[in-house]
Design a protein around this motif. Structure first.
Motif, short mmCIF file in Angstrom:
data_model
loop_
_atom_site.label_atom_id
_atom_site.label_comp_id
_atom_site.label_asym_id
_atom_site.label_seq_id
_atom_site.Cartn_x
_atom_site.Cartn_y
_atom_site.Cartn_z
N PRO A 5 -55.77 -51.45 4.46
CA PRO A 5 -54.74 -50.81 3.64
C PRO A 5 -54.68 -51.45 2.25
O PRO A 5 -54.95 -52.64 2.10
N PRO A 6 -54.33 -50.67 1.26
CA PRO A 6 -54.32 -51.19 -0.10
C PRO A 6 -53.17 -52.16 -0.31
O PRO A 6 -52.20 -52.19 0.44
N GLU A 225 -33.98 -46.18 16.95
CA GLU A 225 -34.85 -46.36 18.11
C GLU A 225 -36.29 -46.22 17.67
O GLU A 225 -36.59 -46.20 16.49
N VAL A 227 -38.40 -43.75 17.92
CA VAL A 227 -38.95 -42.39 17.88
C VAL A 227 -38.64 -41.71 16.57
O VAL A 227 -37.52 -41.78 16.07
N ILE A 248 -44.25 -48.19 16.89
CA ILE A 248 -44.49 -49.44 17.59
C ILE A 248 -43.26 -50.32 17.59
O ILE A 248 -42.92 -50.96 18.58
N ASN A 249 -42.54 -50.35 16.48
CA ASN A 249 -41.33 -51.14 16.41
C ASN A 249 -40.16 -50.23 16.11
O ASN A 249 -40.28 -49.24 15.41
N TRP A 269 -37.64 -51.14 9.84
CA TRP A 269 -36.93 -52.41 10.02
C TRP A 269 -37.92 -53.53 10.33
O TRP A 269 -37.56 -54.70 10.26
N ASP A 270 -39.15 -53.14 10.67
CA ASP A 270 -40.15 -54.15 10.99
C ASP A 270 -40.91 -54.58 9.75
O ASP A 270 -42.03 -55.07 9.85
N HIS A 271 -40.33 -54.40 8.61
CA HIS A 271 -40.87 -54.80 7.27
C HIS A 271 -42.06 -53.96 6.83
O HIS A 271 -42.75 -54.37 5.91
N ARG A 272 -42.34 -52.86 7.50
CA ARG A 272 -43.57 -52.13 7.13
C ARG A 272 -43.25 -50.71 6.66
O ARG A 272 -42.32 -50.07 7.11
N ARG A 274 -44.74 -46.99 6.57
CA ARG A 274 -45.78 -46.21 7.24
C ARG A 274 -45.97 -44.88 6.53
O ARG A 274 -45.00 -44.24 6.15
N ALA A 285 -51.43 -44.76 7.23
CA ALA A 285 -51.52 -46.14 6.77
C ALA A 285 -50.27 -46.90 7.15
O ALA A 285 -49.20 -46.31 7.31
N VAL A 286 -50.45 -48.21 7.27
CA VAL A 286 -49.31 -49.08 7.47
C VAL A 286 -49.36 -50.12 6.38
O VAL A 286 -50.31 -50.89 6.29
#
Lengths: 328, 634
Positions: A5-6, A225, A227, A248-249, A269-272, A274, A285-286
């Motif tokens: 990922p960039p 949640e 989803v 995933i998170n 919330w998982d700092h990413r 998407r 991409a993540v």
């Protein structure tokens, strides 16, 4: 072999507080500087110059209470900002001024961001959560007259409205509101009639954010949640679940679809961040840069597609700006 | 068929006499078994027969009235039948009134619920008798709300009175409730206080159910009193009494009903709206046939293999854990959560490191409060405490026992200390408990050991096990050798667990008075001492512990709280099982004889059924001891 990922194109630092909201204003003609407005937890709105990557102006209008939403109203000279001091402020920023021309006292103590929709030249509709627990109020701006109040049925137990989106199919058709509530349902309201048309339970947990593509009549919502829920609107104006996507998170703070409706970005919330394709929700991409939960993502409105940017504001007080899938 | 009143009188009174005499001789069943069904049929529609029946019972002489009334009440198939048979006897005859309103309700408690229903239903069916019903209710409530009754009367009697109260309430009309609303409220407040003070859970539940029912009756609109408790068969039966098929259809609401908020599918606001349940089946999209061929294909995904579940890493060193838990930085709640979850295993894996900081860690854990909402926080904390205590028993036990008697701890914390001591002692003395016991998420895992309502069954099993283990020791050979080395762990520290706890029980502090108000903690302390005594079998200190325990029990033997008395009796059982027989006889003979006579007293006179059972058991154990002694050739 897939490319890694960039990295972010650049990172804006200097807010010294968690960033809660972002809005680009880059659509102006050439001599105009592309700007990014950011609202922070310390009550400041920073106007970033995207050429110099520095703050041009800092606006202090919410009494040091967190700013949860900023949006421009027809150009970068008029700004609307919503803060947790229960006020929505209208700013006049032309010619270097930084004054609040008007404000609306919302009496809302929650976190629901308001939503703006331009209905005619110089006229906007704004949806905001009102004082009463489950209600949404629609005001006309700049006159601040109340158009209607959308109250759910007694006993519906929807909880607080969490996120709002005003839209209309094209100029001149009836404005509609999509509202996500605390009990996990999304309700479609007809603003002119003040009635609810359809309700869909999308999540088990409160709906944190939603976005809607009026051309394809498809929308997406994220919750606390794991989803993501994609739903569609059929001819009878009924909401139906179209698809769900498992993450995933758990935890999504913000979702936004790019103006060209090709990709969408979610703030996790998982700092990413998407990125997904909007057509089929294909994960693309993540983007992993931030070190704390991301509060907001926003796509820019550049006229030239190659210059398009994506910005993300996080609790770690930084704004990352990315150029991704700008070639298509 | 008409009767001449004159002739009628004579013959009826003769029959009454016969009836009375037969009943008082104990033959109620036989004679009323024939008489009552016949009379029931005859009186169904014929009022002359009704009157005859009334005359019959009225003429029974007073000295036999009780037996007759008792028989009728027990035999009658329903309150309306009883009303037809007895008429207004209770109003006219003083003895009958006494039997029905006082003796059967307040002085006896062996009757079944049906009998109660009959009795109180009978009182409610006629307006003349309803004043009696109100009076009965008042007296029942007085008994229910008196502290001494709650403390000293047996649980069965209290259950009986509670049932009677609920049935009375179910019969009352609105106007009657209005008139005595104030008294109902006062008695309810007093009564619920004494019931909640009790150490026995059954009595507490009784108090809660009755108070809820009273509150329901007197506040039909507005907030109603609700307690949280687990329903068992007894409670369900009690609650069902509040419902009577004629006018009252008030169903008491269950306390756990409020948790169904999530389930409620909100209705669509427009009839044609259709709603699908959340996130279940996706409606299959038919996009393949779309004209716009996936321009999504132009978008090439990036490499996403790094995208994994986000894990907050817990600290790996004990000292780091201490920093996180003791630190006041409220920001890093994720790390705090992860630390709490990982602490027990860290402590067990690093005994040497734990020993360096054991007391500090124990202090932090004792004061640790729930910062975020973790599932099973109480259990996690307790397991960590037990781990610390077993890793470094002596200093930590010293700390914990000293804190038990210190100022400014809550009752919950003091009881936690006791629980931790017991669990650690179990682990130290018996290795198969270590780590493998699955505490089933219950908040107080060792309540099972302490408070089993059939504690006699437990002790019987333990006694049997002990006997079995004693006989098998020589058969099992090698595996037994391994087991024999383990009690040493508790051996060296048993005294440190036991003696500090027993030392200061009679010294009241400003916030903690074991012999006064805090008898609940005293009860738990006594049970804890019983378990520690039991686990100290084969340790060096067991005799000294036994002596100290006997003295302690002797000082408290007349305590008014039945939970404490049960604990004292368990102490005696443990003592008899753990201290070797020779030592008992050598060092404690006089005390034991005194104890034996005390046990006999308890067996005969104690109002609590469990106490009597335990006393009997102890006496049997003492008998066994004696027999064993006689069996050993001296």
């Amino acid at each position: 072999m897939a490319l890694p990922p960039p990295d972010p194109q650049f990172v804006l630092r200097g807010t010294s507080a968690a960033v809660h909201t972002l809005h680009f204003s880059c659509g102006g003609p050439e001599p105009d500087i592309p700007l990014l407005f950011s609202g922070s937890e310390n009550g400041f709105i920073h106007v970033w110059n995207l050429k110099t990557h520095r703050v041009d102006t800092a606006l202090d209008g919410h009494g040091r209470k967190s700013v949860c939403y900023v949006e421009t109203m027809g150009g970068k000279d008029r700004l609307l900002s919503q803060g947790r001091d229960q006020r929505i402020c209208l700013w006049d920023l032309a010619e270097g001024r930084t004054s609040v021309t008007d404000s609306v006292f919302t009496e809302h103590v929650g976190f629901c961001r308001c939503s703006l929709l331009k209905v005619a030249q110089g006229r906007w509709l704004m949806a905001m959560a009102a004082r009463s627990l489950e209600e949404v109020q629609i005001l006309e701006l700049p006159s601040k007259t109340s158009v209607c109040t959308l109250k759910p049925e007694v006993g519906a137990k929807l909880g607080m409205p969490m996120c709002l989106k005003l839209w209309q199919l094209n100029c001149g058709s009836q404005p509609m509101l999509l509202a996500g509530y605390e009990d996990g349902s999304v309700v479609l309201w007809n603003v002119s009639m003040g009635k609810a048309l359809s309700q869909l339970i999308c999540h088990q947990e409160p709906v944190m954010s939603l976005d809607f593509d009026s051309e394809k009549a498809k929308g997406i919502s994220g919750s606390s949640e794991k989803v993501l829920s994609i739903w569609s609107l059929n001819e009878q104006q009924n909401l139906q679940v179209y698809k769900t996507h498992e993450l995933i998170n758990a935890g999504i703070s913000d979702i936004t679809i790019r103006p060209d409706k090709k990709i969408l970005a979610t703030a996790g919330w998982d700092h990413r961040i998407r990125i997904f394709g909007w057509k089929k929700l294909k994960p693309l991409a993540v983007l992993d840069y931030h070190t704390a939960t991301i509060h907001c993502v926003s796509f820019s409105d550049h006229g030239n597609p190659r210059e398009r940017l994506l910005a993300a504001g996080s609790k770690d007080q930084r704004i990352s700006v990315w150029s991704i899938y700008a070639q298509t | 068929v008409c009767f001449i009143p004159g002739g009628l009188d004579c013959s009826i009174s003769f029959v009454s006499h016969v009836l009375g005499k037969v009943c008082v001789q104990g033959r109620q069943k036989e004679i009323l078994g024939v008489l009552v069904p016949r009379l029931t049929d005859l009186t169904k529609s014929d009022c002359i027969w009704q009157r005859i029946c009334w005359r019959l019972v009225e003429c029974v002489p007073d000295r036999w009235m009780e037996a007759v009334i008792l028989g009728f009440v027990q035999r009658a198939p329903g309150a309306d039948v009883l009303s037809r048979l007895l008429g207004n006897l209770v109003v006219k005859n003083k003895k009958a009134q006494f039997v029905v309103t006082q003796k059967m309700l307040l002085l006896q408690y062996g009757h079944t619920t049906e009998v109660l229903q009959n009795l109180l239903g009978y009182l409610s069916l006629e307006s003349l008798r309803r004043t009696l019903l109100l009076r009965v209710l008042q007296e029942l409530l007085e008994t229910w709300s008196s502290i001494s009754a709650v403390k000293h009367s047996p649980a069965e009697q209290q259950l009986y009175i509670s049932k009677a109260i609920l049935i009375c309430l179910s019969h009352l009309k609105e106007s009657e409730i209005e008139s005595c609303r104030q008294e109902l409220l006062t008695s309810m407040m007093e009564g619920v206080k004494c019931h909640l003070d009790s150490s026995l859970p059954q009595l507490r539940h009784l108090g809660m159910v009755v108070a809820e029912s009273i509150s329901l009756k007197i506040n039909t609109e507005g907030p109603v009193l609700k307690f949280e408790y687990e329903e068992d068969d007894e409670i369900r039966e009690l609650k069902s009494l509040l419902v009577q098929t004629p006018p009252f259809c008030v169903v008491p609401s269950l306390p756990d009903d409020d948790r169904s908020e999530k389930a409620g599918a909100a209705l669509p606001l427009v009839p044609e709206g259709n709603e699908k349940p959340h996130t279940a089946a996706p409606v299959m999209p038919d996009e393949e046939s779309d004209a716009e061929l996936d321009s999504d294909d132009d978008l090439i995904p990036y490499d996403m293999s790094e995208d994994k579940e986000l894990k907050i890493r817990a600290p790996v060193y004990i000292r780091d854990c201490i920093e996180v838990l003791a630190g006041s930085r409220s920001e890093d709640v994720d790390k705090w959560e992860a630390t709490v979850k990982a602490l027990e295993s860290l402590v067990r894996k690093n005994p040497a490191a734990t020993r360096e900081v054991s007391v500090e860690l124990a202090k932090i854990l004792l004061h640790l409060e729930e910062k975020t909402c973790i599932e099973g926080f109480v259990e996690l904390r307790q397991r960590a405490q037990v781990a610390v205590l077993t890793t470094d028993p002596i200093p930590v036990a010293k700390y914990l026992t000293s804190q038990f008697y210190s100022l400014n701890y809550s009752l919950r914390q003091r009881m936690d200390i006791l629980d931790v001591l017991v669990l650690a002692a179990q682990e130290l003395s018996c290795p198969k408990f270590h780590g493998k016991t699955k505490h089933s998420g219950a908040q107080k895992p060792c309540i099972q050991l302490l408070r089993g309502s059939d504690s006699s069954k437990d002790w019987r099993r333990i006694v049997d096990e002990r006997i079995k283990s004693k006989t098998q020791r020589f058969d099992m050979g090698q595996s037994r050798v391994e087991l024999a080395s383990h009690p040493n762990k508790f051996n060296s520290v048993a005294g440190h667990f036991f003696f500090p706890l027993i030392q200061h029980f009679d010294r009241p502090l400003t916030t903690f008075d074991l012999l006064g108000e805090d008898h609940l903690v005293l009860g738990r302390l006594v049970h804890t001492l019983a378990i520690l005594m039991y686990l100290a079998v084969n340790t060096v200190a067991v005799t000294a512990m036994g002596k100290a325990l006997l003295e302690f029990v002797w000082a408290l033997r007349f305590h008014t709280d039945s939970y404490v008395r049960q604990g004292l009796l368990s102490c005696i059982s443990s003592l008899l099982l753990s201290v070797p027989t020779e030592r008992i006889l050598a060092d404690m003979t006089e005390e034991l004889l005194e104890t034996q006579s005390w046990l006999g007293d308890v067996l005969e006179k104690d109002p609590d059924g469990d106490c009597r059972r335990l006393a009997l058991q102890n006496l049997l154990l003492m008998e066994n001891l004696k027999k064993k002694l006689e069996a050993i050739p001296s």
